[in-house]
Design an enzyme around this catalytic site. Structure first.
Site, PDB file in Angstrom:
ATOM      1  CG  MET A 338      -1.974  -1.072   1.221  1.00 51.83           C
ATOM      2  SD  MET A 338      -3.055  -1.061  -0.217  1.00 51.83           S
ATOM      3  CE  MET A 338      -4.136   0.310   0.145  1.00 51.83           C
ATOM      4  CB  VAL A 414       4.021   0.118   9.260  1.00 47.76           C
ATOM      5  CG1 VAL A 414       4.945   1.272   8.882  1.00 47.76           C
ATOM      6  CG2 VAL A 414       3.192   0.483  10.478  1.00 47.76           C
ATOM      7  CB  SER A 443      -8.020  -2.488   6.388  1.00 51.28           C
ATOM      8  OG  SER A 443      -6.734  -2.879   6.124  1.00 51.28           O
ATOM      9  CG  HIS A 464      -9.395   2.327   4.564  1.00 50.84           C
ATOM     10  ND1 HIS A 464     -10.566   1.664   4.307  1.00 50.84           N
ATOM     11  CD2 HIS A 464      -8.424   1.377   4.556  1.00 50.84           C
ATOM     12  CE1 HIS A 464     -10.318   0.377   4.158  1.00 50.84           C
ATOM     13  NE2 HIS A 464      -9.029   0.184   4.295  1.00 50.84           N
ATOM     14  CD  GLU A 476     -14.191   3.279   3.868  1.00 51.36           C
ATOM     15  OE1 GLU A 476     -15.358   3.012   4.146  1.00 51.36           O
ATOM     16  OE2 GLU A 476     -13.256   2.511   4.144  1.00 51.36           O
ATOM     17  CG  ASN A 514     -12.915  -3.240   3.881  1.00 58.63           C
ATOM     18  OD1 ASN A 514     -13.022  -3.185   2.649  1.00 58.63           O
ATOM     19  ND2 ASN A 514     -11.761  -3.088   4.485  1.00 58.63           N
TER      20      ASN A 514
HETATM   21  P1  NAD Z   1       2.848  -4.788   3.545  1.00 55.99           P
HETATM   22  O1  NAD Z   1       3.277  -5.878   4.431  1.00 55.99           O
HETATM   23  O2  NAD Z   1       2.912  -4.987   2.071  1.00 55.99           O
HETATM   24  O3  NAD Z   1       3.717  -3.492   3.859  1.00 55.99           O
HETATM   25  C1  NAD Z   1       4.038  -3.071   5.133  1.00 55.99           C
HETATM   26  C2  NAD Z   1       5.388  -2.380   5.055  1.00 55.99           C
HETATM   27  O4  NAD Z   1       5.650  -1.772   6.310  1.00 55.99           O
HETATM   28  C3  NAD Z   1       6.545  -3.328   4.781  1.00 55.99           C
HETATM   29  O5  NAD Z   1       7.303  -2.852   3.693  1.00 55.99           O
HETATM   30  C4  NAD Z   1       7.350  -3.304   6.062  1.00 55.99           C
HETATM   31  O6  NAD Z   1       8.739  -3.465   5.854  1.00 55.99           O
HETATM   32  C5  NAD Z   1       7.016  -1.919   6.572  1.00 55.99           C
HETATM   33  N1  NAD Z   1       7.268  -1.777   7.994  1.00 55.99           N
HETATM   34  C6  NAD Z   1       6.987  -2.636   8.991  1.00 55.99           C
HETATM   35  N2  NAD Z   1       7.397  -2.134  10.174  1.00 55.99           N
HETATM   36  C7  NAD Z   1       7.939  -0.929   9.923  1.00 55.99           C
HETATM   37  C8  NAD Z   1       8.543   0.063  10.734  1.00 55.99           C
HETATM   38  N3  NAD Z   1       8.650  -0.088  12.025  1.00 55.99           N
HETATM   39  N4  NAD Z   1       8.980   1.198  10.139  1.00 55.99           N
HETATM   40  C9  NAD Z   1       8.859   1.359   8.799  1.00 55.99           C
HETATM   41  N5  NAD Z   1       8.307   0.435   8.001  1.00 55.99           N
HETATM   42  C10 NAD Z   1       7.848  -0.683   8.544  1.00 55.99           C
HETATM   43  O7  NAD Z   1       1.378  -4.395   4.013  1.00 55.99           O
HETATM   44  P2  NAD Z   1       0.238  -3.602   3.215  1.00 55.99           P
HETATM   45  O8  NAD Z   1      -0.660  -4.550   2.565  1.00 55.99           O
HETATM   46  O9  NAD Z   1       0.879  -2.532   2.416  1.00 55.99           O
HETATM   47  O10 NAD Z   1      -0.589  -2.954   4.415  1.00 55.99           O
HETATM   48  C11 NAD Z   1      -0.127  -1.811   5.098  1.00 55.99           C
HETATM   49  C12 NAD Z   1      -1.286  -1.181   5.836  1.00 55.99           C
HETATM   50  O11 NAD Z   1      -2.312  -0.831   4.923  1.00 55.99           O
HETATM   51  C13 NAD Z   1      -1.937  -2.092   6.872  1.00 55.99           C
HETATM   52  O12 NAD Z   1      -2.323  -1.313   7.963  1.00 55.99           O
HETATM   53  C14 NAD Z   1      -3.152  -2.624   6.134  1.00 55.99           C
HETATM   54  O13 NAD Z   1      -4.183  -2.988   7.005  1.00 55.99           O
HETATM   55  C15 NAD Z   1      -3.529  -1.420   5.335  1.00 55.99           C
HETATM   56  N6  NAD Z   1      -4.349  -1.696   4.139  1.00 55.99           N
HETATM   57  C16 NAD Z   1      -4.035  -2.737   3.329  1.00 55.99           C
HETATM   58  C17 NAD Z   1      -4.799  -2.953   2.196  1.00 55.99           C
HETATM   59  C18 NAD Z   1      -4.469  -4.073   1.256  1.00 55.99           C
HETATM   60  O14 NAD Z   1      -5.264  -4.339   0.359  1.00 55.99           O
HETATM   61  N7  NAD Z   1      -3.339  -4.727   1.408  1.00 55.99           N
HETATM   62  C19 NAD Z   1      -5.873  -2.094   1.893  1.00 55.99           C
HETATM   63  C20 NAD Z   1      -6.158  -1.012   2.735  1.00 55.99           C
HETATM   64  C21 NAD Z   1      -5.367  -0.833   3.859  1.00 55.99           C
END
Ligand code: NAD
Length: 738
Positions: A338, A414, A443, A464, A476, A514
């Protein structure tokens, strides 16, 4: 010539009048009553002035015109509804005349005896392109700014000012129908190839090229008004016609499932119109247009997909009295799936981004996503190497939180883990300027609980996004208990800056989108368990107007994610909070069969190597005893999907999670494609009336369970005969002020 408010008219020494449209106080020219009246006066003046040989019409703005002002049409429909109560015949006459106003004016122009040329200098949409088609010559500037379309079908109506008649008289009917029924956008090159424009000119030669057409003796007679005119695709009743029209009906049915009356009307207009002389054809079009304007689909689609969408895009929900934010720097925490997308859309809006991850390598990987997306755009001719370089130069990938210094906004993406989120919030706030805003893209974790990690919860908010971030148009904005107006204003300014549509949602599990999407998927799981064959589930959803079947959608978001959400819900709220049969289905898919979704090539579908297409996993039939498809009621399957989602949207309104019906409607269409012809999840209810909807939900509830329980709000609305837009009138404040 007289002075006009919207036009200037200058006649040169060759006797060619240059009519320049430049409505004051508007960023784009649109047709209003005043514009139409002035244009009529100009057409008459040109026709009646012997010194004028012909006229060129162009725009004084960056774009040519956006077409008709649909709020005008909306008002006309309001007047019509009122008049219909008193005098139905007079009401229909008024609507019929209104429907033909533009059409007959363009006809007047093309039969005025003087040659007209349209010099298209920028975006030219709807009624403006129909005006151009009525001109005897059409020249477009060779520029990326020039796009032409008749997009009316996208808002439930159709090109009713001659578009359905002139296009298939200029180009082959197959291309014409494709363009009209999809609202396809044309580049100058494509329009010329289709024969819809005559010339393409360098932007600085546009007017000169248009004038030259007149000097060279452009005939003030359209081809269809010439004796012996032949249709480009041959007569309707011919071998070619027999090959075209029956399949056209089938193709349209395949694409729309008969859900869009305007698209069907286009086909009828073209077919019937091509059999008769042009004036009669226009009258046929006018009749269908009058009919289509009265459909629920037109009313709801104009409201949600034009009026409300525009209002939300302009920041309708932004609190007043707060200066607009100019973003000099935005931080993005987490360069994963994301975060990388958020960094891209931010930089694409020209805003410098600091993209932070745990180490340089992870941050760089996130930035590489932007590079890949730009390469894709370059390949499609939608960006240049220079654009790519500029965009990448705006993104600083780093593990250093110190670089957040001076950021107006930080968006956190993250891992979905409260502790990790706490850590990064604290580190960021240590550097971020006072008064800046911190947003989480979580999310599932309530914003109010994440805000307890913040020293300044009034500046903490949820932003969001949906995946893929670069494609999904909705965002959102989640208000925590303590979130203040300033943070809301900044979040809305940001979402507008990145050219997405914001909706404002109060904090709750699953927020708005969602919650609705889960209902959609869950209804499909129930059907699978009942033994409804999987292809029927997917097809019924599509026939109901959903763009993606619920099983395909679950595969996209991952079946193990559904499993995780169910497990978390059980931990938080107990076993009764989930349907254990559905939990078992998901566990079987994930744990027994290792089917996680598209990501491992195995989900409800199988994903063979390209070019083979995905297909439903045959093993699904063996999970539950299958019902006889011929005995299933498809209408009921379709209703179950739309009703279960609409009920959830109504609950969300009842709980005060979403407060403005425009947001619930637009959000449901942009986020998960809720049957657009309905105007969205709440307009679906309004369209059939709360009473009929409650009866339908109760009937489904008696057979299919508590998901169809009707919230008290809806029962009350049904008893009072109220709609959502009456009960939660988004314009109540404005009306009071007036
Ligand atoms: P992801 O695992 O692909 O990415 C998370 C990133 O955060 C990773 O690159 C990781 O290295 C980094 N990270 C972890 N700890 C860290 C720290 N302490 N400092 C800096 N970076 C750090 O996850 P994602 O799917 O991108 O989801 C990220 C957020 O977005 C979550 O909160 C998720 O709920 C939300 N989200 C995801 C989606 C989806 O479809 N995947 C949709 C909406 C919201």
């Amino acid at each position: 010539m007289t002075d006009y408010k919207n036009f200037t008219v200058e006649t040169d020494s060759d006797g060619i009048a240059l009519v320049t449209w430049d409505s004051p106080g508007r960023s784009m020219n649109v047709f209003t009553e005043e514009v139409m009246n002035e244009l009529e006066a100009i057409i008459e003046a040109v026709a009646g002035d012997e010194a004028i040989k012909g006229a060129v019409i162009t725009s004084g703005k960056d774009s040519f015109s956006g077409g008709a002002d649909l709020t005008m049409l909306q008002k006309m429909l309001g007047l019509f509804a009122e008049e219909k109560q008193k005098n139905p015949d007079a009401a229909i006459k008024m609507l019929f005349d209104g429907a033909g106003r533009m059409s007959w004016l363009w006809r007047k122009l093309e039969t005025s005896g003087k040659p007209w040329v349209s010099a298209i200098n920028g975006t030219c949409m709807g009624g403006a392109f129909e005006l151009s088609l009525a001109c005897h010559g059409r020249v477009a500037a060779d520029s990326d700014k020039v796009r032409m379309a008749l997009p009316e079908v996208k808002v439930g109506i159709f090109p009713g000012a001659g578009g359905t008649q002139r296009v298939p008289r200029l180009t082959d009917p197959q291309q014409a129908l494709q363009m009209l029924t999809t609202g396809q956008t044309l580049t100058p090159k494509k329009a010329k190839q289709m024969g819809l424009i005559h010339e393409i000119a360098a932007p600085d030669q546009l007017i000169e090229t248009a004038k030259k057409m007149i000097r060279d003796g452009l005939k003030p007679v359209q081809p269809w008004d010439e004796k012996g005119f032949k249709l480009p695709g041959g007569p309707v009743y011919s071998a070619a016609g027999a090959n075209l029209w029956p399949p056209a009906i089938a193709i349209l049915r395949r694409e729309t499932y008969g859900n869009y009356p305007a698209a069907t009307a286009i086909l009828k207009c073209a077919y019937e119109g091509l059999l008769v002389p042009f004036d009669t054809a226009l009258r046929i079009e006018q009749r269908y247009f009058t009919e289509i304007m009265q459909t629920t689909e037109a009313k709801m689609m104009i409201r949600s997909l034009f009026v409300s969408l525009q209002e939300l895009n302009k920041g309708a929900r932004r609190p007043g009295g707060i200066a607009p934010t100019k973003f000099s720097k935005v931080g993005v925490l987490g360069a994963g799936f994301m975060g990388a997308g958020i960094a891209f859309v931010t930089a694409k809006a020209g805003i410098p981004v600091v993209l932070i991850d745990r180490d340089q390598e992870a941050a760089d990987k996130g930035k590489a996503h932007s590079e890949k997306l730009m390469d894709g755009l370059i390949k499609k001719g939608r960006a240049t190497a220079e654009d790519k370089e500029k965009l990448l130069s705006l993104i600083t990938a780093t593990p250093d939180y110190g670089k957040l210094d001076g950021a107006d906004l930080v968006v956190e993406a993250v891992f979905e883990d409260s502790e990790v989120k706490k850590g990064v919030t604290e580190k960021s706030e240590a550097v971020m300027p006072e008064g800046s805003t911190f947003a989480s893209n979580t999310s599932t974790i309530p914003i109010s609980s994440l805000a307890t990690n913040s020293k300044r919860p009034e500046q903490f908010i949820g932003i969001h996004f949906f995946s893929p971030v670069d494609k999904m148009m909705l965002v959102e904005i989640i208000m925590g208990e303590k979130t203040g107006d300033k943070a809301l204003a900044v979040a809305i300014d940001y979402v507008r800056a990145i050219k997405k549509t914001p909706i404002v949602v109060n904090d709750t599990r699953g927020f708005y989108v969602n919650r609705c999407v889960l209902r959609y998927m869950s209804e499909a799981f129930k059907m699978l368990i009942e033994g409804v064959p999987a292809p029927m589930i997917e097809n019924a959803a599509k026939m109901a107007g959903m763009p993606v079947g619920p099983l395909a959608l679950t595969d996209e978001t991952a079946i193990d994610l559904a499993q995780k959400i169910m497990k978390q819900t059980i931990r938080d709220l107990g076993e009764e909070a989930v349907d254990l049969k559905q939990f078992e289905l998901i566990n079987t898919m994930v744990d027994t069969h290792g089917r996680l979704g598209r990501k491992n090539g195995k989900g409800f579908y199988d994903y063979p190597e390209k070019p083979a297409k995905k297909h439903l996993w045959p093993g699904l039939k063996d999970l539950y005893e299958q019902q006889d498809p011929d005995k299933l009621d498809v209408t009921e399957l379709k209703q179950r999907f739309l009703v279960t989602i609409a009920l959830e949207a109504a609950r969300v309104m009842e709980e005060g999670i979403v407060t403005d019906p425009r947001e619930a409607d637009v959000g449901s269409i942009l986020a998960f494609g809720f049957a657009p012809y309905t105007g969205g999840a709440l307009s679906y209810i309004d369209g059939m009336g709360a009473k009929a909807f409650v009866e339908l939900a109760e009937r489904l509830g008696a057979k299919y369970g508590k998901e169809f329980d009707v919230p008290a709000l809806l029962k009350d609305m049904a008893a009072k005969g109220e709609s959502f837009y009456q009960r939660f009138d988004p314009y109540a404040g404005e009306k009071q002020a007036a």
